[in-house]
Design an enzyme around this catalytic site. Structure first.
Site, PDB file in Angstrom:
ATOM      1  N   SER A 155     -72.583  75.309  94.393  1.00 17.15           N
ATOM      2  CA  SER A 155     -72.848  74.007  93.767  1.00 17.15           C
ATOM      3  C   SER A 155     -71.861  72.955  94.263  1.00 17.15           C
ATOM      4  O   SER A 155     -70.678  73.242  94.470  1.00 17.15           O
ATOM      5  CB  SER A 155     -72.723  74.160  92.252  1.00 17.15           C
ATOM      6  OG  SER A 155     -72.611  72.891  91.638  1.00 17.15           O
ATOM      7  N   TYR A 167     -68.444  75.527  84.343  1.00 18.25           N
ATOM      8  CA  TYR A 167     -69.573  75.808  85.239  1.00 18.25           C
ATOM      9  C   TYR A 167     -69.121  75.808  86.695  1.00 18.25           C
ATOM     10  O   TYR A 167     -69.423  76.720  87.473  1.00 18.25           O
ATOM     11  CB  TYR A 167     -70.688  74.777  85.032  1.00 18.25           C
ATOM     12  CG  TYR A 167     -71.791  74.886  86.073  1.00 18.25           C
ATOM     13  CD1 TYR A 167     -72.748  75.893  85.997  1.00 18.25           C
ATOM     14  CD2 TYR A 167     -71.839  74.002  87.153  1.00 18.25           C
ATOM     15  CE1 TYR A 167     -73.735  76.005  86.964  1.00 18.25           C
ATOM     16  CE2 TYR A 167     -72.825  74.109  88.119  1.00 18.25           C
ATOM     17  CZ  TYR A 167     -73.774  75.108  88.016  1.00 18.25           C
ATOM     18  OH  TYR A 167     -74.744  75.231  88.981  1.00 18.25           O
ATOM     19  N   LYS A 189     -69.080  78.824  89.741  1.00 11.73           N
ATOM     20  CA  LYS A 189     -69.717  78.726  91.061  1.00 11.73           C
ATOM     21  C   LYS A 189     -68.696  78.919  92.185  1.00 11.73           C
ATOM     22  O   LYS A 189     -68.994  79.547  93.196  1.00 11.73           O
ATOM     23  CB  LYS A 189     -70.441  77.378  91.186  1.00 11.73           C
ATOM     24  CG  LYS A 189     -71.743  77.340  90.403  1.00 11.73           C
ATOM     25  CD  LYS A 189     -72.734  78.310  91.037  1.00 11.73           C
ATOM     26  CE  LYS A 189     -74.004  78.503  90.280  1.00 11.73           C
ATOM     27  NZ  LYS A 189     -74.960  79.389  90.951  1.00 11.73           N
TER      28      LYS A 189
HETATM   29  C1  UD1 Z   1     -73.919  69.598  88.342  1.00 10.04           C
HETATM   30  C2  UD1 Z   1     -73.757  69.737  89.854  1.00 10.04           C
HETATM   31  C3  UD1 Z   1     -75.071  70.185  90.463  1.00 10.04           C
HETATM   32  C4  UD1 Z   1     -75.590  71.432  89.748  1.00 10.04           C
HETATM   33  C5  UD1 Z   1     -75.725  71.172  88.259  1.00 10.04           C
HETATM   34  C6  UD1 Z   1     -76.143  72.426  87.505  1.00 10.04           C
HETATM   35  C7  UD1 Z   1     -72.115  67.981  90.409  1.00 10.04           C
HETATM   36  C8  UD1 Z   1     -71.835  66.745  91.165  1.00 10.04           C
HETATM   37  N1  UD1 Z   1     -73.362  68.468  90.450  1.00 10.04           N
HETATM   38  O1  UD1 Z   1     -74.844  68.588  88.115  1.00 10.04           O
HETATM   39  O2  UD1 Z   1     -74.894  70.449  91.858  1.00 10.04           O
HETATM   40  O3  UD1 Z   1     -76.835  71.755  90.271  1.00 10.04           O
HETATM   41  O4  UD1 Z   1     -74.455  70.779  87.764  1.00 10.04           O
HETATM   42  O5  UD1 Z   1     -76.439  72.142  86.192  1.00 10.04           O
HETATM   43  O6  UD1 Z   1     -71.243  68.553  89.793  1.00 10.04           O
HETATM   44  N2  UD1 Z   1     -76.634  62.153  82.669  1.00 10.04           N
HETATM   45  C9  UD1 Z   1     -76.974  61.083  81.858  1.00 10.04           C
HETATM   46  N3  UD1 Z   1     -77.921  61.278  80.889  1.00 10.04           N
HETATM   47  C10 UD1 Z   1     -78.527  62.473  80.687  1.00 10.04           C
HETATM   48  C11 UD1 Z   1     -78.186  63.572  81.536  1.00 10.04           C
HETATM   49  C12 UD1 Z   1     -77.214  63.365  82.507  1.00 10.04           C
HETATM   50  O7  UD1 Z   1     -76.443  59.980  82.011  1.00 10.04           O
HETATM   51  O8  UD1 Z   1     -79.379  62.578  79.802  1.00 10.04           O
HETATM   52  C13 UD1 Z   1     -75.616  61.950  83.719  1.00 10.04           C
HETATM   53  C14 UD1 Z   1     -74.449  62.926  83.641  1.00 10.04           C
HETATM   54  O9  UD1 Z   1     -73.404  62.478  82.827  1.00 10.04           O
HETATM   55  C15 UD1 Z   1     -74.037  62.967  85.121  1.00 10.04           C
HETATM   56  C16 UD1 Z   1     -75.349  62.740  85.884  1.00 10.04           C
HETATM   57  O10 UD1 Z   1     -76.254  62.163  84.953  1.00 10.04           O
HETATM   58  O11 UD1 Z   1     -73.154  61.905  85.413  1.00 10.04           O
HETATM   59  C17 UD1 Z   1     -75.968  64.021  86.424  1.00 10.04           C
HETATM   60  O12 UD1 Z   1     -75.997  65.001  85.398  1.00 10.04           O
HETATM   61  P1  UD1 Z   1     -76.823  66.359  85.535  1.00 10.04           P
HETATM   62  O13 UD1 Z   1     -78.201  66.082  85.965  1.00 10.04           O
HETATM   63  O14 UD1 Z   1     -76.623  67.148  84.287  1.00 10.04           O
HETATM   64  O15 UD1 Z   1     -76.137  67.081  86.764  1.00 10.04           O
HETATM   65  P2  UD1 Z   1     -74.590  67.311  87.208  1.00 10.04           P
HETATM   66  O16 UD1 Z   1     -73.749  67.681  86.049  1.00 10.04           O
HETATM   67  O17 UD1 Z   1     -74.187  66.197  88.099  1.00 10.04           O
END
Ligand code: UD1
Length: 315
Positions: free
Chosen positions: A119, A143, A147
Site C-alpha cells: 500500500s 494499517y 502493510k
Molecule cells: C489508504 C492508502 C491506500 C489503501 C487504503 C486501504 C494512503 C495514501 N492510501 O487509503 O493505498 O488502499 O488506505 O484502505 O495511505 N475521506 C473523506 N471523507 C470520507 C472518506 C475519506 O474526506 O468519507 C478522505 C480521507 O480523510 C482521506 C482521503 O479521503 O484524506 C482518502 O481516504 P480513503 O479513501 O479512506 O483512503 P486512504 O486512507 O487514503
C-alpha cells in the site's frame, strides 16, 4: 512465467481480487480463490470459472491443502482501511500480519511465487513527491504498519529462502465492485453513493488532500504482470498513474458526470491521514512495461455508471 499456470488469489472474491481473477482467466490461467467473505462477495465472481474455497488465511492446514499444485499466489486478503485499524489495531494486525506470514510459509513450502498487495500508505507523509520505492518507509497508522510488515516478510523470504516474491504498492484503487456500504469504504465509493442518492459528501479536512487514484482494471493488470514477469526477489513496485487528484477535484468531476453540483460538508481531518500521495511510476514501466490505460475521469465515469446500475437512484 509462461501462460496457463495454477494461481491462487487470497481475497479473490473482494474488490481488487475479483478484477484480478478476471484478468488471470483472460490470460488463460487457472484460478483458485481463498476468501472468508469478511468483505468479499460471491456475486463478485459471477460468470467466472474459478475454484472457490471458503476459509481463512490464518488456517494453516487449509493453506497446505489448497497450495499443493499452485505455481503462484497473489496475497490480497486483508482488513483494509486506516480508520478501521485505528479503531481496532489488533484485528488489522492479526489478519494482515499473521495472515501474510501464514500464506508466505505455505507458498514457500509449495515452491510457489508470491505477489503481495502492498500500500502507498507505507510512505506516510513524505515532503517529496512523487514517492519513489527507494524512499524510507514511514507508516503513520496501524494499517500502514501491517502493510509494511508484510513487505518486509516478502523481502526476507526472498533473501533467506531464495523465494521468488514481489510487492505491488497500490495507490487508492477505485472502480466497480468496491464496497460503498461501510464506514470504512474508500472515499470514491462513498462519494459516488452520496452523489447518486443526492446526499452530502462529507470531506474530512479542507479537501485539498490528494491521492493518485488508480482504476481497478489497471491495478489488476499490473499485479498480474508482477507475477508473469521475472523480477528480482522482494522487489517493491508502485502501481499507479503518477497523478495527483484532490478531493475537491473528485467532487468537481462527480458534479460533471452527475450534471449538477454535488453537495459537500467539511469536518475535522482524519487521525493518521496522509496529506498527499503520488507515485513515481518509472520502476513499473522499467520492470513490468506497465502504464495505466485509464485516466482518472474515464475510471470515475465507469465507476459511477456501475454504481448507478447497482443502486438505481436519482442523480
Ligand atoms: C489508504 C492508502 C491506500 C489503501 C487504503 C486501504 C494512503 C495514501 N492510501 O487509503 O493505498 O488502499 O488506505 O484502505 O495511505 N475521506 C473523506 N471523507 C470520507 C472518506 C475519506 O474526506 O468519507 C478522505 C480521507 O480523510 C482521506 C482521503 O479521503 O484524506 C482518502 O481516504 P480513503 O479513501 O479512506 O483512503 P486512504 O486512507 O487514503
Amino acid at each position: 512465467m509462461s501462460a496457463e499456470k495454477q494461481l491462487l488469489i487470497t481475497g479473490g472474491a473482494g474488490f481488487i481480487g475479483s478484477h484480478l481473477a478476471q484478468a488471470c482467466l483472460e490470460r488463460g490461467h487457472r484460478v483458485r480463490i481463498l476468501d472468508n467473505f469478511a468483505t468479499g462477495l460471491k456475486k463478485n465472481l459471477e460468470g467466472m470459472e474459478v475454484d472457490l474455497v471458503e476459509g481463512d488465511i490464518r488456517d494453516e492446514a487449509l493453506l497446505a491443502k489448497i497450495m499443493k499444485d499452485v505455481d503462484g499466489v497473489f496475497h490480497l486478503a486483508a482488513l483494509p482501511s486506516v480508520p478501521r485499524s485505528v479503531k481496532d489495531p489488533f484485528a488489522s494486525h492479526d489478519n494482515n500480519i499473521t495472515g501474510v506470514l501464514r500464506v508466505l510459509i505455505a507458498a514457500r513450502d509449495a515452491g510457489a511465487k508470491m505477489v503481495f498487495a502492498g500500500s502507498s500508505s507505507a510512505y506516510g507523509d513524505t515532503e517529496v513527491l512523487p514517492k519513489r520505492e527507494d524512499m524510507p518507509v514511514s507508516p503513520l497508522s496501524p494499517y500502514a504498519v501491517t502493510k509494511v510488515a508484510g513487505e518486509h516478510y516478502l523481502k526476507a523470504f526472498a533473501r533467506v529462502y531464495g523465494m521468488p516474491t514481489a510487492i505491488v504498492r497500490y495507490f487508492n484503487v477505485f472502480g466497480p465492485r468496491q464496497r460503498n456500504d461501510s464506514p470504512y469504504s474508500g472515499v470514491i465509493a462513498k462519494f459516488c453513493r452520496a452523489a447518486l442518492e443526492g446526499e452530502v459528501c462529507k470531506i474530512e479536512g479542507d479537501g485539498l488532500q490528494s491521492r493518485d487514484f488508480t482504476y481497478v482494471a489497471d491495478a489488476a493488470r499490473g499485479t498480474l504482470l508482477a507475477m508473469e514477469k521475472e523480477v528480482p526477489g522482494g522487489e517493491v513496485i508502485n502501481l499507479a498513474g503518477g497523478n495527483r487528484i484532490s478531493l475537491l477535484d473528485l467532487v468537481n468531476s462527480l458534479s460533471k458526470f452527475c450534471g449538477s453540483q454535488v453537495r459537500v460538508e467539511h469536518g475535522p481531518d482524519r487521525p493518521g491521514d496522509v496529506k498527499h500521495s503520488q507515485a513515481d511510476v518509472s520502476k513499473a514501466l522499467a520492470l513490468l512495461g506497465f502504464k495505466t490505460e485509464f485516466s482518472f475521469d474515464e475510471g470515475l465515469e465507469k465507476t459511477l455508471e456501475w454504481y448507478r446500475k447497482e443502486h438505481p437512484a436519482p442523480c
